[in-house]
Motif scaffolding. Structure first.
Motif, PDB file in Angstrom:
ATOM      1  N   GLU A  62       6.792 -10.520   9.236  1.00 42.27           N
ATOM      2  CA  GLU A  62       6.816  -9.263   8.266  1.00 42.27           C
ATOM      3  C   GLU A  62       8.095  -9.192   7.533  1.00 42.27           C
ATOM      4  O   GLU A  62       7.969  -8.919   6.156  1.00 42.27           O
ATOM      5  N   GLN A  63       9.283  -9.690   8.309  1.00 45.57           N
ATOM      6  CA  GLN A  63      10.317  -9.773   7.617  1.00 45.57           C
ATOM      7  C   GLN A  63      10.667 -10.719   6.343  1.00 45.57           C
ATOM      8  O   GLN A  63      11.130 -10.777   5.517  1.00 45.57           O
ATOM      9  N   VAL A  64       9.961 -11.838   7.083  1.00 42.33           N
ATOM     10  CA  VAL A  64      10.119 -13.038   5.942  1.00 42.33           C
ATOM     11  C   VAL A  64       9.130 -12.650   4.699  1.00 42.33           C
ATOM     12  O   VAL A  64       9.548 -12.892   3.632  1.00 42.33           O
ATOM     13  N   LYS A  65       8.300 -11.950   4.698  1.00 38.66           N
ATOM     14  CA  LYS A  65       7.100 -11.857   3.769  1.00 38.66           C
ATOM     15  C   LYS A  65       7.920 -10.884   2.945  1.00 38.66           C
ATOM     16  O   LYS A  65       7.881 -10.923   1.702  1.00 38.66           O
ATOM     17  N   ALA A  66       8.571  -9.884   3.357  1.00 39.06           N
ATOM     18  CA  ALA A  66       9.458  -9.223   2.379  1.00 39.06           C
ATOM     19  C   ALA A  66      10.512  -9.782   1.697  1.00 39.06           C
ATOM     20  O   ALA A  66      10.909  -8.959   0.713  1.00 39.06           O
ATOM     21  N   ALA A  67      10.967 -10.613   2.223  1.00 41.40           N
ATOM     22  CA  ALA A  67      12.118 -11.372   1.837  1.00 41.40           C
ATOM     23  C   ALA A  67      11.675 -12.432   0.665  1.00 41.40           C
ATOM     24  O   ALA A  67      12.685 -12.715  -0.357  1.00 41.40           O
ATOM     25  N   ILE A  68      10.384 -12.696   0.471  1.00 42.54           N
ATOM     26  CA  ILE A  68      10.045 -13.697  -0.522  1.00 42.54           C
ATOM     27  C   ILE A  68      10.188 -13.054  -1.989  1.00 42.54           C
ATOM     28  O   ILE A  68       9.678 -12.057  -2.185  1.00 42.54           O
ATOM     29  N   THR A  69      10.445 -14.029  -2.669  1.00 40.08           N
ATOM     30  CA  THR A  69      10.716 -13.526  -4.171  1.00 40.08           C
ATOM     31  C   THR A  69      10.324 -14.941  -5.081  1.00 40.08           C
ATOM     32  O   THR A  69       9.818 -16.093  -4.541  1.00 40.08           O
TER      33      THR A  69
END
Length: 400
Positions: free
Chosen positions: A157-164
């Motif tokens: 979930e943290q990885v998903k939130a960091a993707i731009t």
């Protein structure tokens, strides 16, 4: 003449592990009995069969010429066979590039992959050089962290939130330096599920500690997760598993297009790795693994000793690392405390306090993206660790 230096080098941070080792050496030069728990360097000698193969290579006199830039074909083939057998990654020698250590391998990859402004998601706590290598390649580190209560493991979930739309890569180590955290297959699959739709994001999986793994599941290579092989650069080397730090040998297993790019980059910067060291590497990957497994068993015993000793120090919070040879305790309990002469403001202050008062060198967690922690290496033998942790306990007891 200092103003002639480039902005690039002026912005570069010095390695905290190397800096602390230098501080310890300076104290030792003054006659102080310093015990080093700062460097991630095995105290074992390189196994004898590797030494013997090196001597034979010198005596044969065949390996005194410039070696091929990506490594000798027989070494690359040997590494590829090892990776297929031990890691389950389908590859050939065309996927392998041998470099001057894992750090060099990572630098090659980032220089080949990043354009100015590209973002790299970095799992924190992270190895000290990741951030500076990314910055040198004109990339932007995006730090995603996990604390001791989560065993220092970043979630999907943290990885998903960091993707731009600027994300170009993700980098992590497992087993992790500095925390010893080991990702399970289930945890990797969840991260892969997040990354799979983003076709232009590469994964750089640092697996240098693969053989120092204390989990029942064993080492999992991220490239074996469904759909990730063509998206993953696996970084590895010989320093930790084979006690070959001074030989300076690392390698990548990468999609062929990336391997070709790194070969091109390396050809202009360093060319091939020392020819004789490569013969040592070949003996390592094709030879007897018994010494490697024995070293890992010894590290596991040392881990328990360090954890038991840390448990006796009030205010130090530790978890049980599942690999590598580090403990990464939370020492924030001591922030703001003083011995009457020195006030500890942060982990850097505490590391220097421990060095100057207990004569034990550790490394501040700030260098790894975890300012509440310090890194303790248990790569040294047990008697030294007992003495070092006793000194630390006595020094910390003075802080009120």
């Amino acid at each position: 003449m200092q103003n002639l230096l480039s902005d690039r080098i002026n912005a570069l941070e010095e390695s905290a592990t190397i800096a602390m080792a230098q501080n310890a050496r300076e104290l030792k030069a003054k006659g102080v009995d310093v015990i080093s728990l700062s460097l991630g360097e095995p105290d074992f000698k390189t196994p004898k069969h590797i030494q013997d193969a090196t001597k034979t290579a010198i005596d044969e006199g065949k390996y005194f010429s410039y070696p091929p830039v990506p490594g000798y074909p027989e070494l690359r083939k040997g590494i590829a066979e090892k990776i297929k057998k031990d890691n389950g990654i389908d590859c050939t020698e065309n996927n392998i590039v041998v470099s001057n250590g894992g750090k060099h391998s990572i630098a090659n990859v980032m220089m080949c992959l990043l354009n100015p402004g590209d973002e790299v998601i970095v799992f924190a706590p992270y190895w000290v050089s990741y951030i500076e290598i990314i910055k040198l390649a004109e990339g932007v580190p995006v730090i995603v962290g996990a604390d001791i209560d989560h065993d220092f493991k970043v979630s999907a979930e943290q990885v998903k939130a960091a993707i731009t739309d600027k994300t170009k890569a993700v980098i992590f180590s497992s087993p992790c330096n500095p925390t010893g955290a080991v990702f399970s297959k289930k945890e990797f699959e969840a991260i892969a599920d997040v990354l799979r739709p983003h076709k232009n994001i590469m994964v750089v999986a640092d697996e240098i500690y693969e053989y120092i793994n204390f989990t029942s599941e064993g080492h999992i290579s991220f490239a074996t997760i469904d759909g990730m092989a063509e998206r993953t650069v696996t970084v590895n080397g010989f320093s930790k598993g084979y006690a070959m730090t001074g030989w300076r040998l690392g390698y990548i297993c990468a999609p062929e297009w990336m391997a070709k790019a790194c070969n091109k980059m390396q050809g202009q910067f360093t060319s091939g790795v020392c020819s004789i060291a490569q013969r040592a590497a070949l003996a390592a990957v094709t030879g007897d693994m018994t010494p490697t497994h024995q070293m890992a068993e010894t590290y596991q015993k040392r881990r328990q000793l360090v954890l038991d000793l840390l448990e006796q120090i009030p205010g130090v919070k530790s978890n049980q690392p599942e690999g590598a040879f580090y403990v990464f305790p939370d020492v924030s309990f001591y922030f703001g405390k003083s011995d009457g002469e020195h006030t500890v403001k942060n982990a850097s202050d505490l590391a220097m306090y421990i060095l100057n008062t207990a004569h034990v060198s550790t490394v501040t967690g700030e260098a790894f993206g975890a300012p509440e922690c310090i890194r303790i290496s248990y790569a040294v033998f047990c008697l030294k660790k007992k003495k070092a942790l006793k000194r630390m306990k006595n020094a910390l007891a003075k802080l009120k």
